[in-house]
Scaffold this active site. Structure first.
Site, PDB file in Angstrom:
ATOM      1  N   SER A  93       1.029  -1.413  -0.009  1.00  0.00           N
ATOM      2  CA  SER A  93      -0.249   0.030   0.000  1.00  0.00           C
ATOM      3  C   SER A  93       0.784   1.101   0.132  1.00  0.00           C
ATOM      4  O   SER A  93       1.658   1.439  -1.056  1.00  0.00           O
ATOM      5  CB  SER A  93      -0.870  -0.112   1.151  1.00  0.00           C
ATOM      6  OG  SER A  93      -1.777   0.931   1.174  1.00  0.00           O
ATOM      7  N   ASP A 237      -1.910   6.538  -3.828  1.00  0.00           N
ATOM      8  CA  ASP A 237      -0.951   5.732  -3.290  1.00  0.00           C
ATOM      9  C   ASP A 237      -0.593   4.664  -4.352  1.00  0.00           C
ATOM     10  O   ASP A 237      -1.209   4.467  -5.445  1.00  0.00           O
ATOM     11  CB  ASP A 237      -1.360   5.513  -1.713  1.00  0.00           C
ATOM     12  CG  ASP A 237      -2.218   4.080  -1.884  1.00  0.00           C
ATOM     13  OD1 ASP A 237      -3.354   4.163  -2.704  1.00  0.00           O
ATOM     14  OD2 ASP A 237      -2.252   3.187  -0.861  1.00  0.00           O
ATOM     15  N   ASP A 239      -0.946   1.443  -4.485  1.00  0.00           N
ATOM     16  CA  ASP A 239      -1.844   0.239  -5.004  1.00  0.00           C
ATOM     17  C   ASP A 239      -3.168   1.004  -5.276  1.00  0.00           C
ATOM     18  O   ASP A 239      -4.244   0.222  -5.450  1.00  0.00           O
ATOM     19  CB  ASP A 239      -1.914  -0.680  -3.802  1.00  0.00           C
ATOM     20  CG  ASP A 239      -2.766  -0.305  -2.530  1.00  0.00           C
ATOM     21  OD1 ASP A 239      -2.544   0.823  -2.162  1.00  0.00           O
ATOM     22  OD2 ASP A 239      -3.314  -0.970  -1.941  1.00  0.00           O
TER      23      ASP A 239
HETATM   24 MG    MG Z   1      -3.092   1.812  -0.413  1.00  0.00          MG
END
Ligand code: MG
Length: 447
Positions: A93, A237, A239
């Site tokens: 992430s 971000d 992902d």
């Molecule tokens: Mg994320």
């Protein structure tokens, strides 16, 4: 490394291929026979990890399907709309490049909850992995076009007015921080007729700045907005489940307000309950009150919000970190969807981003953390409960003290020996001083 929410760590320093292979084999045992979609963000370690994941899945008879570099919401969408028995996402992430992790999705494309996560962990802890004989190992394959299918679903949501957005020919500055965003964000913005001013688009995993989409990390994007007189800046971000926006003057709107502005727009279209975690801004409650709907607060953690959304048949939900969740397409935080919703709100209102923000209450947040070493976090929290006015306490997650004009929350981390402190108030100074005060209190408790 291994917890009920998956496995995570620094690659080369604990997070080994052996560990990920074992974890994936356990996931395969949990899923049972069938295909498992495997997607990843752009991290340099992603490809190596993918091979370990494939081995683990195939060794217990599952059939892994490589869907390549794509966003987390794209994997969730792909699993939901396929006959796969589950999904594995290789991503850490918003964490820096040295981190990576595996996260598991059930067959509906929703993250495993605590109970399901514990079952996977038990398979490892109790040594229950059963490798199949050579003639029964799984078969791997590839699948493309998952991103286009995801985009198509978003653009067919009835709350998104594609024609009106196209008419406006929005100028959008876009920062994908060298993550998986480049697979989905330019494509969806292109379909919406936007003129894009992109930065950090190569999906190299060599993040050009700290990848968490908070104002301090988005100065370059703010400048791109100003230089090109863009209508909006969009940051995601690595992902692509969190989305932060910048207004037309190049000022960060604050990641809390992705949810708040979306909530306001969605509730104008359809009334229904709102779900957010306890750490999300109070502006969510103000907007819901105005619309005459109820707000349900959950423990921090996306799956907790999702489960509550299902239980109360929510119209809109999410987290203050830029994570918007709508029940329309799939139940997970989705940055491309958030961007489309915000653009639709702009197009329909004929207002600017800064004008939309002026229509909702403004609060400021401060966050801090304190290391507690060997001190017992639960005992510290108990002392804070004892010293507080019980009628103002919310114990959904840690201790939250709700005052009329501000709130403060103290909760322990499940992964590190730290306590997190958050406060929200009418000014940044007030929020910060509340944080500082509780840091001092906790210091006294820990001696
Ligand atoms: Mg994320």
């Amino acid at each position: 490394m291994i917890s009920v929410s998956g496995v995570r760590g620094i690659v080369g320093q604990g997070l080994t291929p052996e560990l990920m292979l074992k974890f994936s084999a356990a996931a395969g045992m949990f899923y049972g026979k069938g295909s498992v979609l495997v997607g990843r963000d752009s991290r340099v370690t992603g490809n190596m990890i993918k091979h370990a994941v494939f081995s683990g899945l195939m060794s217990v008879g599952c059939d892994p399907v490589d869907i390549g570099i794509c966003s987390t919401p794209t994997v969730e969408h792909a699993v939901k709309f396929s006959d796969a028995v589950g999904g594995i996402i290789i991503t850490a992430s918003h964490n820096p490049a040295e981190w990576n992790a595996l996260k598991l999705l059930n067959r509906d494309g929703i993250f495993l909850d605590e109970e399901e996560g514990r079952r996977v962990k038990d398979i490892i802890d109790k040594d229950l992995i059963e490798y199949v004989m050579w003639e029964n190992i799984g078969v791997s394959s590839e699948k493309t076009c998952v991103t286009s299918a995801h985009i198509k679903s978003i653009l067919s949501m009835d709350i998104i007015d594609v024609a009106k957005i196209k008419e406006r020919k929005f100028k959008v500055a876009l920062d994908c921080v060298n993550g998986a965003g480049s697979t989905v964000m330019p494509e969806i913005l292109g379909e919406l007729g936007c003129e894009i001013f992109p930065i950090n688009m190569e999906p190299t995993g060599d993040f050009s700045h700290n990848p968490e989409p908070v104002p301090g990390n988005l100065t370059e994007l703010c400048q791109v907005v100003r230089d090109n007189k863009a209508d909006i800046g969009v940051a995601v971000d690595p992902d692509v489940d969190r989305c932060a926006i910048i207004d037309e003057n190049g000022n960060p709107v604050g990641e809390e307000y992705t949810l708040v502005l979306s909530e306001k727009y969605v509730l104008e279209k359809r009334k229904g309950p709102v779900v957010a975690n306890v750490s999300t801004t109070r502006a969510v409650d103000d907007v819901a009150r105005e619309a005459g709907v109820e707000v349900f607060r959950t423990k921090v953690g996306e799956i907790n919000v999702v489960k509550k959304m299902i239980a109360v048949n929510a119209s809109v939900g999410g987290e203050g970190n830029g994570g918007l969740i709508l029940p329309d397409v799939h139940l997970g935080r989705d940055a491309p969807m958030a961007a489309a919703v915000i653009l639709s709100a702009l197009a329909e209102s004929d207002k600017t981003v800064s004008e939309l923000k002026k229509e909702v209450p403004l609060y400021y947040m401060a966050k801090n953390r304190i290391e507690i070493a060997n001190a017992n976090a639960d005992e510290i929290l108990k002392k804070i409960i004892d010293m507080s006015d019980k009628s103002k306490l919310d114990l959904t997650d840690g201790v939250k003290i709700n005052e009329e004009n501000y709130w403060i929350q103290v909760r322990k981390s499940n992964t590190e020996p730290i306590i997190r402190i958050m406060a929200e108030a009418a000014t940044q100074e007030k929020a910060q001083s509340l944080c500082d005060r509780y840091i001092e209190i906790i210091k006294k408790f820990t001696g």
